[in-house]
Design a protein around this motif. Structure first.
Motif, short mmCIF file in Angstrom:
data_model
loop_
_atom_site.label_atom_id
_atom_site.label_comp_id
_atom_site.label_asym_id
_atom_site.label_seq_id
_atom_site.Cartn_x
_atom_site.Cartn_y
_atom_site.Cartn_z
N PHE A 136 10.97 15.62 -1.11
CA PHE A 136 9.58 15.19 -0.94
C PHE A 136 9.54 13.87 -0.17
O PHE A 136 9.07 12.84 -0.69
CB PHE A 136 8.90 15.02 -2.30
N PRO A 137 9.98 13.86 1.08
CA PRO A 137 10.04 12.59 1.83
C PRO A 137 8.67 11.98 2.10
O PRO A 137 8.59 10.78 2.37
CB PRO A 137 10.73 13.00 3.14
N VAL A 138 7.59 12.78 2.01
CA VAL A 138 6.26 12.21 2.24
C VAL A 138 5.93 11.15 1.19
O VAL A 138 5.10 10.27 1.42
CB VAL A 138 5.20 13.33 2.27
N ARG A 139 6.60 11.19 0.06
CA ARG A 139 6.36 10.18 -0.98
C ARG A 139 7.00 8.84 -0.64
O ARG A 139 6.81 7.86 -1.37
CB ARG A 139 6.89 10.68 -2.33
N SER A 189 11.44 23.80 10.29
CA SER A 189 10.79 23.50 9.01
C SER A 189 9.47 24.27 8.95
O SER A 189 8.81 24.46 9.97
CB SER A 189 10.54 21.99 8.89
N VAL A 190 9.10 24.70 7.73
CA VAL A 190 7.88 25.49 7.56
C VAL A 190 7.07 24.90 6.41
O VAL A 190 7.59 24.68 5.31
CB VAL A 190 8.19 26.97 7.26
N ALA A 191 5.79 24.62 6.68
CA ALA A 191 4.85 24.19 5.65
C ALA A 191 4.01 25.38 5.23
O ALA A 191 3.52 26.13 6.08
CB ALA A 191 3.95 23.08 6.19
N VAL A 192 3.83 25.57 3.93
CA VAL A 192 3.04 26.67 3.41
C VAL A 192 1.87 26.07 2.64
O VAL A 192 2.06 25.39 1.63
CB VAL A 192 3.86 27.59 2.50
N SER A 236 2.59 23.58 -0.58
CA SER A 236 1.53 22.66 -0.98
C SER A 236 1.39 22.58 -2.49
O SER A 236 1.00 21.55 -3.04
CB SER A 236 0.20 23.08 -0.34
N SER A 237 1.71 23.66 -3.20
CA SER A 237 1.61 23.68 -4.66
C SER A 237 2.66 22.79 -5.32
O SER A 237 2.55 22.48 -6.51
CB SER A 237 1.73 25.11 -5.18
N GLN A 238 3.68 22.37 -4.56
CA GLN A 238 4.70 21.46 -5.07
C GLN A 238 4.52 20.05 -4.51
O GLN A 238 4.68 19.06 -5.21
CB GLN A 238 6.10 21.98 -4.73
N VAL A 239 4.19 19.97 -3.22
CA VAL A 239 4.07 18.67 -2.56
C VAL A 239 2.83 17.94 -3.02
O VAL A 239 2.87 16.74 -3.35
CB VAL A 239 4.05 18.84 -1.03
N SER A 240 1.68 18.63 -3.08
CA SER A 240 0.41 18.00 -3.44
C SER A 240 -0.52 19.01 -4.09
O SER A 240 -1.44 19.51 -3.45
CB SER A 240 -0.25 17.40 -2.18
N ALA A 277 2.92 17.08 6.80
CA ALA A 277 3.66 15.83 7.00
C ALA A 277 5.01 15.87 6.31
O ALA A 277 6.03 15.42 6.85
CB ALA A 277 2.83 14.65 6.49
N ASN A 278 5.05 16.41 5.10
CA ASN A 278 6.31 16.53 4.36
C ASN A 278 7.30 17.41 5.12
O ASN A 278 8.47 17.06 5.30
CB ASN A 278 6.05 17.10 2.97
N ALA A 279 6.81 18.57 5.59
CA ALA A 279 7.68 19.48 6.33
C ALA A 279 8.13 18.87 7.65
O ALA A 279 9.28 19.05 8.08
CB ALA A 279 6.94 20.80 6.58
#
Length: 691
Positions: A252-255, A154-157, A188-192, A206-208
């Motif tokens: 978006f599992p962080v939600r 998994s990759v967080a950007v 990040s522009s989609q998650v938060s 955290a989402n990733a």
């Protein structure tokens, strides 16, 4: 239409089946290795009891602690972060604040990703969204090839100011899709899409981190339920108090991090509406934690940021900030399974460690040898050892006394009952103090609030909390032991879209604001329509504002008319009124600013029918008596024992008394009296007070 609500907690999995006006519930010990096993067992129990086949269930609404536990226990996927050069260490530097300023040996929590998993690219976008340093695709391709070779799942950007311009993040996502098609990606522009890079980066990571785990679990769950005959749509409760589609939850599992507690707050808000209450203190105490939430005008208070995995006795600032819409509540490590010990100062301490369901408190007889809150409740007479969880889980008082005597009594020279009294008082005072602090932080006086208690352990402790907080009234609704799962069935389909667009009030552009609101409303409504294409959808508009130079914002709600025709003067007046309400005065001469914009779309809910008042009836006959320790009196009293199902509307009885049901017990101390209301809710009030 049959609907199933499922809440996975740290100790119990609660399952509720509603079919018309009929409701059937069950509590099953959580199976941590395969959470879906407990869900299937619970579904089988309630379907059999209700005479409903699994293929007759039309909807399943689910809330889970799986995402939270994965973050706390660091059990996520192998994850990489791609960020702007020079900002690699943002998540380790944090905000540089000391959450315990007098601790000279303070140790900050480790970041979710170590430094060797944080990677950078040369690019820069400023706060207005203008490109200062273009992103080189060739550099991104080389980096992605390295990540692929390293085996990242998994990759967080998270790039600087991506909330203002997401072009560079989208380019990186495109390269990842081409060269690492098997990896999951979180932008990040989609998650938060909000300002403050530490919170935004941490939320995206955290989402990733939990995305592969949650995608796998949700896929397994849907397949398993279908195999059992329940091939219906599965929806997830999110932290903001609404329901989202399974596909959106997997993206978006962080939600989902606070999904269970959010269901409890919705349950309490629904009850507040039925009883016409505008000021409610929601008290949810389960097997692992207790949650307290303020509910004003039948609406739970919400926030944009909260913390998980607090490492320093649940101190604010010691955890992992998650920047998503969430119901604002305070969470304490004080549930039925919370373990007690004596510290170096010879003081009893409880939690945050929990016995959970494996092995559970000592009285479960499943191998636990440390005393938990449930052990104290059993020794104090609050629980019937032969009728716990509807008789499905036998309790062993001798094991509870042994654990209390060994861990507390021998050290402090107390007998097991004194040790249980001390343990219970520590837990109750911890929760009462948390409620006081939460109220003060929100500018509220709890004196005229009504408590609503639910969760398996809350009715056991609610009256004592009311005594400590000076509350005259507490309501314990039907199904209190499985309240969060019932709350899932009361929640609307909803989604909240947010944007960080910095706007000074002296540069307010109504046309730009209308365009921004329209874009956000379209996004939020799209998520809701994915769940229910035919329902009527409403939109709530909110701004987060501050004075120039301040570090945080306050929420300002707009009416539909104000959002459709925004005016700078009107919005400024709303801000000043709310600011003065919170802080006692406005600040003359300072410019006001808007930092975050929010639109929440939700399906319209029918207003619950008000509960009709019933006349007082005769005192019901008790089925027996039991010794009950009353902490306010410091003595053991003989308490009447009654079954809740035997209480007719209007039935009134004076404490001490114990009102038992399948999932919990309502403790009525000598200072209180209880009354059954028209909807089956038990009202517990101070002796001599009218309801």
């Amino acid at each position: 239409m049959a609907r199933l609500g499922v809440d996975i907690g740290g100790t119990f999995t609660d399952v509720v089946l509603e079919c018309g006006a009929d409701r059937t519930s069950a509590k099953v010990l959580t199976t941590h290795g395969a959470p879906e096993d407990a869900i299937v067992e619970g579904m089988s129990r309630v379907c059999q009891a209700a005479g409903v086949a699994p293929d007759q269930i039309a909807q399943i609404i689910h809330g889970t602690t799986l995402a939270t536990n994965a973050l706390i226990e660091r059990r996520g996927a192998k994850t990489a972060l791609i960020t702007t050069r020079g900002f690699r260490d943002v998540i380790e530097m944090r905000t540089e604040s000391r959450f315990e300023q007098y601790d000279l040996n303070l140790v900050l929590p480790d970041p979710l990703l170590p430094r060797n998993r944080r990677h950078v690219v040369a690019e820069r976008i400023d706060a207005r969204g203008e490109v200062l340093v273009p992103l080189d695709r060739a550099e991104v391709e080389a980096l992605v090839d390295d990540l692929a070779a390293a085996g990242y799942e998994s990759v967080a950007v998270g790039l600087l100011h991506a909330y203002a311009n997401d072009a560079h993040e989208r380019l990186i996502a495109k390269v990842l899709a081409e060269r690492m098609p098997g990896a999951m990606v979180s932008l990040s522009s989609q998650v938060s899409p909000q300002m403050r890079e530490y919170e935004r980066f941490n939320t995206t990571i955290a989402n990733a981190y939990i995305k592969p785990l949650m995608a796998s679990y949700l896929g397994r769950l849907k397949d398993r339920l279908a195999t059992e005959g329940a091939a219906c749509p599965v929806y997830l409760m999110h932290s903001g108090g609404g329901i989202m589609a399974l596909e959106a939850a997997a993206e978006f599992p962080v939600r989902l991090v606070e999904s269970g507690p959010a269901g409890g707050a919705i349950f309490a808000a629904d009850l507040a509406a039925r009883h016409g209450l505008d000021k409610v203190l929601s008290f949810d105490m389960g097997g692992t934690t207790a949650k307290i939430c303020l509910i004003r005008a039948q609406t739970p208070k919400t926030a944009r940021v909260f913390e998980v995995a607090r490492s320093y006795r649940f101190k604010k600032g010691s955890g992992m900030p998650i920047s998503i819409p969430v119901i604002d509540m305070v969470e304490i490590g004080a549930g039925g399974g919370s373990l007690a010990r004596v510290d170096a100062m010879n003081q009893i301490r409880v939690g945050p460690e929990s016995a959970g369901s494996e092995p559970g408190p000592a009285c479960y007889g499943r191998g636990g040898d440390k005393p938990a809150v449930t052990d104290a409740d059993l020794v104090l007479g609050k629980l019937d050892p032969e009728d716990f969880a509807g008789g499905s889980i036998p309790l062993y008082p001798d094991k509870a006394r042994t654990a209390l005597g060994t861990a507390i009594g021998e050290i402090l020279e107390m007998d097991p009952q004194e040790a249980a009294f001390g343990l219970a008082e520590v837990v109750d005072e911890t929760m009462a103090n948390a409620a006081r602090v939460h109220a003060v932080e929100n500018g509220e006086d709890l004196g005229d609030y009504t408590m609503i208690a639910f969760g398996g352990a809350a009715p056991l402790h609610a009256a004592r909390l009311c005594e400590k907080l000076g509350l005259d009234r507490c309501l314990v609704p039907r199904g209190a032991g499985v309240g969060s799962a019932i709350g899932f069935l009361r929640a609307p389909f909803s989604f909240e879209a947010t944007r960080s667009v910095f706007t000074a009030m002296d540069a307010f552009d109504p046309a730009a604001v209308r365009s921004l609101f329209a874009e956000m409303e379209q996004e939020a409504t799209g998520f809701v329509r994915a769940c229910d294409a035919e329902a009527e959808v409403t939109a709530e508009h909110r701004l987060y504002m501050r004075y120039a130079g301040q570090g945080w914002e306050i929420p300002i709600d707009l009416t539909p008319a104000q959002a459709a025709a925004p005016e700078a003067g009107q919005i400024l007046a709303l801000f000043e009124a709310e600011y003065e309400k919170l802080f006692g005065r406005t600040v003359a001469g300072l410019r006001a600013e808007i930092t975050v914009w929010s639109v929440k779309a939700a399906t319209r809910q029918a207003r619950p029918a008000p509960v009709e008042r019933v006349a007082d009836g005769p005192e019901p006959a008790a089925s027996g008596t039991r010794d009950l320790f009353d902490p306010a009196r410091g003595a053991v009293l003989s308490a009447a024992v009654l079954r809740r199902t035997g209480l007719a509307p209007g039935s009134t009885l004076a404490g001490p008394a114990l009102i038992t049901e399948q999932e919990t017990t309502v403790v009525v101390p000598a200072s209180r009296r209880a009354r059954a209301l028209g909807d089956g809710t038990i009202e517990v009030v101070a002796q001599g007070n009218a309801s």
